[in-house]
Write a protein that holds these residues in place. Sequence first.
Motif, PDB file in Angstrom:
ATOM      1  N   LEU A  72      83.135  68.913  60.349  1.00 34.94           N
ATOM      2  CA  LEU A  72      82.010  69.185  61.239  1.00 34.94           C
ATOM      3  C   LEU A  72      81.180  70.381  60.798  1.00 34.94           C
ATOM      4  CD1 LEU A  72      80.880  67.901  63.785  1.00 34.94           C
ATOM      5  CD2 LEU A  72      82.116  69.601  65.106  1.00 34.94           C
ATOM      6  N   GLU A  73      81.810  71.380  60.171  1.00 28.90           N
ATOM      7  CA  GLU A  73      81.085  72.584  59.769  1.00 28.90           C
ATOM      8  C   GLU A  73      80.031  72.288  58.706  1.00 28.90           C
ATOM      9  OE1 GLU A  73      84.152  75.246  58.586  1.00 28.90           O
ATOM     10  OE2 GLU A  73      84.887  75.511  60.626  1.00 28.90           O
ATOM     11  N   THR A  74      80.244  71.236  57.925  1.00 26.42           N
ATOM     12  CA  THR A  74      79.295  70.910  56.862  1.00 26.42           C
ATOM     13  C   THR A  74      78.228  69.917  57.311  1.00 26.42           C
ATOM     14  OG1 THR A  74      80.692  69.120  56.053  1.00 26.42           O
ATOM     15  CG2 THR A  74      81.056  71.306  55.094  1.00 26.42           C
ATOM     16  N   ILE A  75      78.340  69.428  58.529  1.00 26.45           N
ATOM     17  CA  ILE A  75      77.406  68.428  59.040  1.00 26.45           C
ATOM     18  C   ILE A  75      76.336  69.109  59.890  1.00 26.45           C
ATOM     19  CG2 ILE A  75      77.201  66.373  60.489  1.00 26.45           C
ATOM     20  CD1 ILE A  75      80.061  65.692  59.770  1.00 26.45           C
ATOM     21  N   GLU A  76      75.121  68.563  59.818  1.00 28.81           N
ATOM     22  CA  GLU A  76      74.021  69.078  60.633  1.00 28.81           C
ATOM     23  C   GLU A  76      74.286  68.816  62.115  1.00 28.81           C
ATOM     24  OE1 GLU A  76      70.347  67.310  59.406  1.00 28.81           O
ATOM     25  OE2 GLU A  76      70.731  67.692  57.295  1.00 28.81           O
ATOM     26  N   ALA A  77      73.557  69.520  62.964  1.00 33.04           N
ATOM     27  CA  ALA A  77      73.682  69.313  64.411  1.00 33.04           C
ATOM     28  C   ALA A  77      73.263  67.892  64.765  1.00 33.04           C
ATOM     29  CB  ALA A  77      72.819  70.325  65.152  1.00 33.04           C
ATOM     30  N   MET A  78      73.989  67.301  65.740  1.00 35.19           N
ATOM     31  CA  MET A  78      73.697  65.931  66.158  1.00 35.19           C
ATOM     32  C   MET A  78      73.279  65.924  67.619  1.00 35.19           C
ATOM     33  SD  MET A  78      76.775  63.604  64.668  1.00 35.19           S
ATOM     34  CE  MET A  78      78.145  64.730  64.592  1.00 35.19           C
ATOM     35  N   THR A  79      72.522  64.919  67.961  1.00 36.72           N
ATOM     36  CA  THR A  79      72.213  64.701  69.368  1.00 36.72           C
ATOM     37  C   THR A  79      73.437  64.048  70.014  1.00 36.72           C
ATOM     38  OG1 THR A  79      71.335  62.473  69.033  1.00 36.72           O
ATOM     39  CG2 THR A  79      69.770  64.320  68.805  1.00 36.72           C
ATOM     40  N   ALA A  80      73.449  64.005  71.332  1.00 38.89           N
ATOM     41  CA  ALA A  80      74.568  63.375  72.047  1.00 38.89           C
ATOM     42  C   ALA A  80      74.678  61.905  71.665  1.00 38.89           C
ATOM     43  CB  ALA A  80      74.386  63.530  73.550  1.00 38.89           C
ATOM     44  N   GLU A  81      73.557  61.235  71.513  1.00 40.78           N
ATOM     45  CA  GLU A  81      73.565  59.817  71.136  1.00 40.78           C
ATOM     46  C   GLU A  81      74.140  59.625  69.745  1.00 40.78           C
ATOM     47  OE1 GLU A  81      70.034  56.875  70.198  1.00 40.78           O
ATOM     48  OE2 GLU A  81      70.177  57.262  72.356  1.00 40.78           O
ATOM     49  N   GLU A  82      73.764  60.495  68.812  1.00 35.79           N
ATOM     50  CA  GLU A  82      74.303  60.402  67.452  1.00 35.79           C
ATOM     51  C   GLU A  82      75.808  60.672  67.446  1.00 35.79           C
ATOM     52  OE1 GLU A  82      70.406  61.869  64.869  1.00 35.79           O
ATOM     53  OE2 GLU A  82      71.809  63.352  65.658  1.00 35.79           O
ATOM     54  N   ALA A  83      76.249  61.628  68.248  1.00 40.50           N
ATOM     55  CA  ALA A  83      77.682  61.931  68.333  1.00 40.50           C
ATOM     56  C   ALA A  83      78.458  60.745  68.886  1.00 40.50           C
ATOM     57  CB  ALA A  83      77.906  63.172  69.193  1.00 40.50           C
ATOM     58  N   CYS A  84      77.916  60.109  69.932  1.00 40.17           N
ATOM     59  CA  CYS A  84      78.572  58.914  70.495  1.00 40.17           C
ATOM     60  C   CYS A  84      78.647  57.802  69.466  1.00 40.17           C
ATOM     61  CB  CYS A  84      77.834  58.443  71.744  1.00 40.17           C
ATOM     62  SG  CYS A  84      78.070  59.503  73.170  1.00 40.17           S
ATOM     63  N   GLU A  85      77.587  57.601  68.737  1.00 41.90           N
ATOM     64  CA  GLU A  85      77.569  56.557  67.714  1.00 41.90           C
ATOM     65  C   GLU A  85      78.574  56.872  66.616  1.00 41.90           C
ATOM     66  OE1 GLU A  85      76.949  53.104  66.040  1.00 41.90           O
ATOM     67  OE2 GLU A  85      75.999  53.682  67.910  1.00 41.90           O
ATOM     68  N   ARG A  86      78.670  58.127  66.246  1.00 38.81           N
ATOM     69  CA  ARG A  86      79.636  58.519  65.199  1.00 38.81           C
ATOM     70  C   ARG A  86      81.070  58.302  65.684  1.00 38.81           C
ATOM     71  NH1 ARG A  86      79.834  61.071  60.378  1.00 38.81           N
ATOM     72  NH2 ARG A  86      81.599  62.442  59.996  1.00 38.81           N
ATOM     73  N   ILE A  87      81.362  58.665  66.919  1.00 37.65           N
ATOM     74  CA  ILE A  87      82.706  58.461  67.472  1.00 37.65           C
ATOM     75  C   ILE A  87      83.016  56.970  67.555  1.00 37.65           C
ATOM     76  CG2 ILE A  87      84.095  58.694  69.569  1.00 37.65           C
ATOM     77  CD1 ILE A  87      82.777  61.466  69.911  1.00 37.65           C
ATOM     78  N   ARG A  88      82.038  56.167  67.954  1.00 39.02           N
ATOM     79  CA  ARG A  88      82.231  54.715  68.011  1.00 39.02           C
ATOM     80  C   ARG A  88      82.527  54.164  66.617  1.00 39.02           C
ATOM     81  NH1 ARG A  88      77.632  53.425  70.297  1.00 39.02           N
ATOM     82  NH2 ARG A  88      78.426  53.828  72.360  1.00 39.02           N
ATOM     83  N   ALA A  89      81.807  54.645  65.608  1.00 42.03           N
ATOM     84  CA  ALA A  89      82.046  54.195  64.231  1.00 42.03           C
ATOM     85  C   ALA A  89      83.439  54.594  63.760  1.00 42.03           C
ATOM     86  CB  ALA A  89      80.976  54.776  63.299  1.00 42.03           C
ATOM     87  N   ILE A  90      83.876  55.801  64.125  1.00 37.35           N
ATOM     88  CA  ILE A  90      85.224  56.258  63.769  1.00 37.35           C
ATOM     89  C   ILE A  90      86.267  55.368  64.432  1.00 37.35           C
ATOM     90  CG2 ILE A  90      86.886  58.130  64.084  1.00 37.35           C
ATOM     91  CD1 ILE A  90      84.456  60.055  63.778  1.00 37.35           C
ATOM     92  N   SER A  91      86.024  55.022  65.683  1.00 38.95           N
ATOM     93  CA  SER A  91      86.955  54.153  66.412  1.00 38.95           C
ATOM     94  C   SER A  91      87.045  52.797  65.735  1.00 38.95           C
ATOM     95  CB  SER A  91      86.505  54.007  67.866  1.00 38.95           C
ATOM     96  OG  SER A  91      87.323  53.114  68.559  1.00 38.95           O
ATOM     97  N   TYR A  92      85.914  52.204  65.370  1.00 40.64           N
ATOM     98  CA  TYR A  92      85.926  50.907  64.691  1.00 40.64           C
ATOM     99  C   TYR A  92      86.642  50.990  63.345  1.00 40.64           C
ATOM    100  CZ  TYR A  92      82.621  49.078  68.119  1.00 40.64           C
ATOM    101  OH  TYR A  92      82.004  48.666  69.281  1.00 40.64           O
ATOM    102  N   GLN A  93      86.386  52.096  62.620  1.00 38.43           N
ATOM    103  CA  GLN A  93      87.039  52.280  61.327  1.00 38.43           C
ATOM    104  C   GLN A  93      88.549  52.389  61.504  1.00 38.43           C
ATOM    105  OE1 GLN A  93      85.882  55.841  59.311  1.00 38.43           O
ATOM    106  NE2 GLN A  93      87.193  55.472  57.544  1.00 38.43           N
ATOM    107  N   ALA A  94      88.981  53.150  62.506  1.00 40.76           N
ATOM    108  CA  ALA A  94      90.420  53.274  62.777  1.00 40.76           C
ATOM    109  C   ALA A  94      91.033  51.943  63.130  1.00 40.76           C
ATOM    110  CB  ALA A  94      90.653  54.304  63.883  1.00 40.76           C
ATOM    111  N   LEU A  95      90.318  51.149  63.900  1.00 39.44           N
ATOM    112  CA  LEU A  95      90.812  49.821  64.293  1.00 39.44           C
ATOM    113  C   LEU A  95      90.937  48.904  63.081  1.00 39.44           C
ATOM    114  CD1 LEU A  95      91.655  48.218  66.750  1.00 39.44           C
ATOM    115  CD2 LEU A  95      89.303  47.498  67.030  1.00 39.44           C
ATOM    116  N   GLU A  96      89.983  48.983  62.160  1.00 42.09           N
ATOM    117  CA  GLU A  96      90.035  48.153  60.956  1.00 42.09           C
ATOM    118  C   GLU A  96      91.193  48.536  60.050  1.00 42.09           C
ATOM    119  OE1 GLU A  96      86.199  48.436  59.114  1.00 42.09           O
ATOM    120  OE2 GLU A  96      85.229  47.230  60.654  1.00 42.09           O
ATOM    121  N   GLU A  97      91.555  49.836  60.040  1.00 45.43           N
ATOM    122  CA  GLU A  97      92.646  50.301  59.189  1.00 45.43           C
ATOM    123  C   GLU A  97      93.991  49.795  59.669  1.00 45.43           C
ATOM    124  OE1 GLU A  97      92.369  54.518  58.846  1.00 45.43           O
ATOM    125  OE2 GLU A  97      90.435  54.426  57.820  1.00 45.43           O
ATOM    126  N   LEU A  98      94.078  49.389  60.937  1.00 43.38           N
ATOM    127  CA  LEU A  98      95.336  48.847  61.441  1.00 43.38           C
ATOM    128  C   LEU A  98      95.479  47.465  60.926  1.00 43.38           C
ATOM    129  CD1 LEU A  98      95.287  50.074  65.120  1.00 43.38           C
ATOM    130  CD2 LEU A  98      96.600  50.988  63.215  1.00 43.38           C
TER     131      LEU A  98
END
Length: 181
Positions: free
Chosen positions: A155-181
């Motif tokens: 996170l320290e190397t990433i630019e500031a995000m809007t709340a919408e961008e943060a939600c989208e990033r968390i959703r993408a992380i969740s999908y990625q985690a689900l695919e890894e299973l």
Amino acid sequence: MKTVITSQAIKLQEVRPMSATITISPSEIRQIFQPRTSSASRFWELAQKANNLAVIIEDRWEKIPAETQELLKVFAYAFMEPPQGIKERLLKFVGLFSLAMALPWIVLKGELDSFVAYINAFNRLINAILSGVEREDIAYQKTLSEALEQTFAELETIEAMTAEEACERIRAISYQALEEL
């Protein structure tokens, strides 16, 4: 929480000083997942039942019997899965076409609010079921936690995000985690 499954209905009872009972028949479950009505009061009624069921699932997923959980999973996954064969694609097309034809009638009859409430309740119900499934899957939780920790470390190397961008990033992380299973 006591659940009674009969051929006539699924009955969820909360055993407490102020008990509550929700009875949903198989036809009402089908209507929640595939509405075929244009009655405003019926849309409101289905929305209320879907919301009530979502609340029970959100609060007490672990206490719902395995058979009922499995039934709810089947409904949620059936809704989410893309159509596989030509028959399923045709049925989905017919369903979307009939919705497109019914939507102007719903608007003209002044039932748009009740229809939107129904759609929101339906989405809440699907999300509640999927959240319950995710909560009980330890491997998914572990993978998601690791992915989130990795993201927060970067996170320290990433630019500031809007709340919408943060939600989208968390959703993408969740999908990625689900695919890894």
